[in-house]
Design a protein around this motif. Sequence first.
Motif, mmCIF file in Angstrom:
data_model
loop_
_atom_site.group_PDB
_atom_site.id
_atom_site.type_symbol
_atom_site.label_atom_id
_atom_site.label_comp_id
_atom_site.label_asym_id
_atom_site.label_seq_id
_atom_site.Cartn_x
_atom_site.Cartn_y
_atom_site.Cartn_z
ATOM 1 N N ASP A 27 2.985 -1.119 15.097
ATOM 2 C CA ASP A 27 3.203 -2.479 15.586
ATOM 3 C C ASP A 27 2.932 -2.543 17.083
ATOM 4 O OD1 ASP A 27 4.013 -3.264 13.054
ATOM 5 O OD2 ASP A 27 6.131 -2.810 13.463
ATOM 6 N N ALA A 78 5.537 2.015 16.669
ATOM 7 C CA ALA A 78 5.116 1.011 17.647
ATOM 8 C C ALA A 78 4.158 1.613 18.660
ATOM 9 C CB ALA A 78 6.334 0.433 18.366
ATOM 10 N N LEU A 89 8.702 -8.377 19.390
ATOM 11 C CA LEU A 89 8.175 -7.609 18.264
ATOM 12 C C LEU A 89 8.879 -6.268 18.085
ATOM 13 C CD1 LEU A 89 4.350 -8.253 18.749
ATOM 14 C CD2 LEU A 89 5.933 -9.429 17.212
ATOM 15 N N TRP A 90 9.732 -5.920 19.010
ATOM 16 C CA TRP A 90 10.483 -4.671 18.963
ATOM 17 C C TRP A 90 11.522 -4.770 17.846
ATOM 18 C CZ3 TRP A 90 14.150 -3.064 23.525
ATOM 19 C CH2 TRP A 90 14.425 -1.694 23.440
ATOM 20 N N ASN A 91 11.689 -3.715 17.049
ATOM 21 C CA ASN A 91 12.550 -3.797 15.864
ATOM 22 C C ASN A 91 14.031 -3.937 16.179
ATOM 23 O OD1 ASN A 91 12.937 -1.122 16.754
ATOM 24 N ND2 ASN A 91 13.119 -0.308 14.672
ATOM 25 N N ARG A 128 15.539 -7.114 15.043
ATOM 26 C CA ARG A 128 15.736 -7.315 13.607
ATOM 27 C C ARG A 128 16.976 -6.596 13.099
ATOM 28 N NH1 ARG A 128 10.254 -5.703 13.281
ATOM 29 N NH2 ARG A 128 10.855 -3.940 11.960
ATOM 30 N N GLN A 161 3.670 -13.920 19.063
ATOM 31 C CA GLN A 161 5.038 -14.074 19.552
ATOM 32 C C GLN A 161 5.107 -14.266 21.064
ATOM 33 O OE1 GLN A 161 7.491 -13.995 16.141
ATOM 34 N NE2 GLN A 161 8.072 -14.213 18.255
ATOM 35 N N ILE A 206 3.778 -3.517 20.574
ATOM 36 C CA ILE A 206 4.889 -4.045 21.359
ATOM 37 C C ILE A 206 4.547 -3.879 22.834
ATOM 38 C CG2 ILE A 206 6.562 -3.451 19.563
ATOM 39 C CD1 ILE A 206 7.561 -1.197 21.425
ATOM 40 N N GLN A 215 10.552 1.838 12.987
ATOM 41 C CA GLN A 215 9.341 1.142 13.393
ATOM 42 C C GLN A 215 8.410 2.130 14.084
ATOM 43 O OE1 GLN A 215 9.668 -1.605 16.737
ATOM 44 N NE2 GLN A 215 8.138 -2.975 15.838
ATOM 45 N N CYS A 242 -1.296 -12.139 20.659
ATOM 46 C CA CYS A 242 0.071 -11.916 20.176
ATOM 47 C C CYS A 242 0.681 -13.252 19.757
ATOM 48 C CB CYS A 242 0.930 -11.277 21.262
ATOM 49 S SG CYS A 242 2.658 -11.078 20.760
ATOM 50 N N CYS A 266 10.381 -7.446 24.548
ATOM 51 C CA CYS A 266 9.357 -7.862 23.589
ATOM 52 C C CYS A 266 10.001 -8.260 22.263
ATOM 53 C CB CYS A 266 8.366 -6.725 23.372
ATOM 54 S SG CYS A 266 7.098 -7.095 22.145
#
Length: 470
Positions: A429, A372, A354-356, A359, A445, A431, A370, A443, A352
């Motif tokens: 968040d 999640a 959106l998983w930190n 980043r 993303q 995920i 995060q 979503c 995914c």
Amino acid sequence: MPPRKVFAGARLRALRVQHRLTQGELAARLDISPSYVNQIESNQRPLTASVMLALADNFDLDLSSLATDASDRLVVDLREALADPVFGEAVPNLQELKSVASNAPDMARAVLALYEAYRKTNEKLAGMDAALSRDPQSGVTTAYEEVRDFFHYADNYIDPLDRAAEALAAELGEFGPDRLRRLIDYCAEMHNIRVVLSASVERDRLVVFDRANRDLWVNAHLEPASQFFQIGSVLCGLEQATLLDALLDGANFKAPEARAIARMGLANYFAGALHMPYGAFLKAADAYRFDIEELARVFGASLEQVAHRLSTMQRPREKGVPFFFARVDAAGTITKRHSATALQFARFGGACPLWNVHRAFEAHGRIIRQLAETPDGKQYLCLAWSYEKRVGGYRGVVRRYAYALGCEISHAGRLVYADDLDMAKAGFDPIGISCRICERRNCPQRAVPPLAASISVPADRRSVVPYEIG
């Protein structure tokens, strides 16, 4: 909330077969009727507290292992595979999948193996994977995937190997900066092996063992933690050969290379357990509230080694916080994955976005947090960081990875990383495991539509994602 009923038919049947007992003989040991045993094994009746206590007394079982739904990861894997359109619209619902995973786990794994064979054969025919097209074994589960599943379904904890490493760690004595030297001396005294820390070893080589001359050459460019790890891995092959053979024989690998890969994986497991022995590590983890940087300092280990070890703390009656751990490269490929939680990683697609962990490359040198939530409603505290592994000088080999470590929110209070987080007010968040099975409809993303859902493309409105789900 009423207590959750525990259905453990498959586990009780496996236990009975393991001890070569009939249903009548097992019933006599548990002081219940044979028909009751039959009903439990067929999941018509749950385990009662008295039966669980009788099982623990007669077979030295950890009660928490009976109450834990070990079939969760099988359900996730099945659900992901069955989302493929090849199965058409007749996809089993969640309750049916749970029933199969609980009552017929071997059948569930057979379905996964069959789907894996189909998927790889399809890739070969489509010319999507040149490596597999050159592999005469393509169309079946690869050796690496077999080994991955071996550790995956063992909860990444190998009890006899872990205890053997702990015993050797006790011989090496207290932790400190001279522990590497003590390990080197142990090799010389017990195995007549001369360990040489040499800068002349090829930069892409970590260790070279000259068995004939009893010389173990270790790359001097490695950090001391990695040098200790490599020596420990070689020691495992020398001291635990019989145990390794027994573990590998029980795995029944199909791919010819899987046994060699698993032997290396088990040796690495031993090395990690030697570096951070179970009892001492669990005590320190609680004392430092799972601060991975403090644990790295205490044990002279890397953050990766500490995080990996945290994901293995599943010893019966001495379990630590159940963590998931993953290593991700710059392309987003998960190159190492372990999970003692309900969160499982994608087997057939990408992770995914959106998983930190993705980043972490942008926040190099910092641990980022995060909160999640996955589509099943489970919430997690996720940590992520990135690191460069460099062997040698300016022209040395460099590998860049991001790492993820996390636990369910119910355990977050034990972690130092949750001290300033207000869980009641915090936003979580959303995920998922991968886009192909994620049910979220909105979503931004999303890379591809979920395979099990219909989509529509409206003519008069447009969003970031060019289709609507459901």
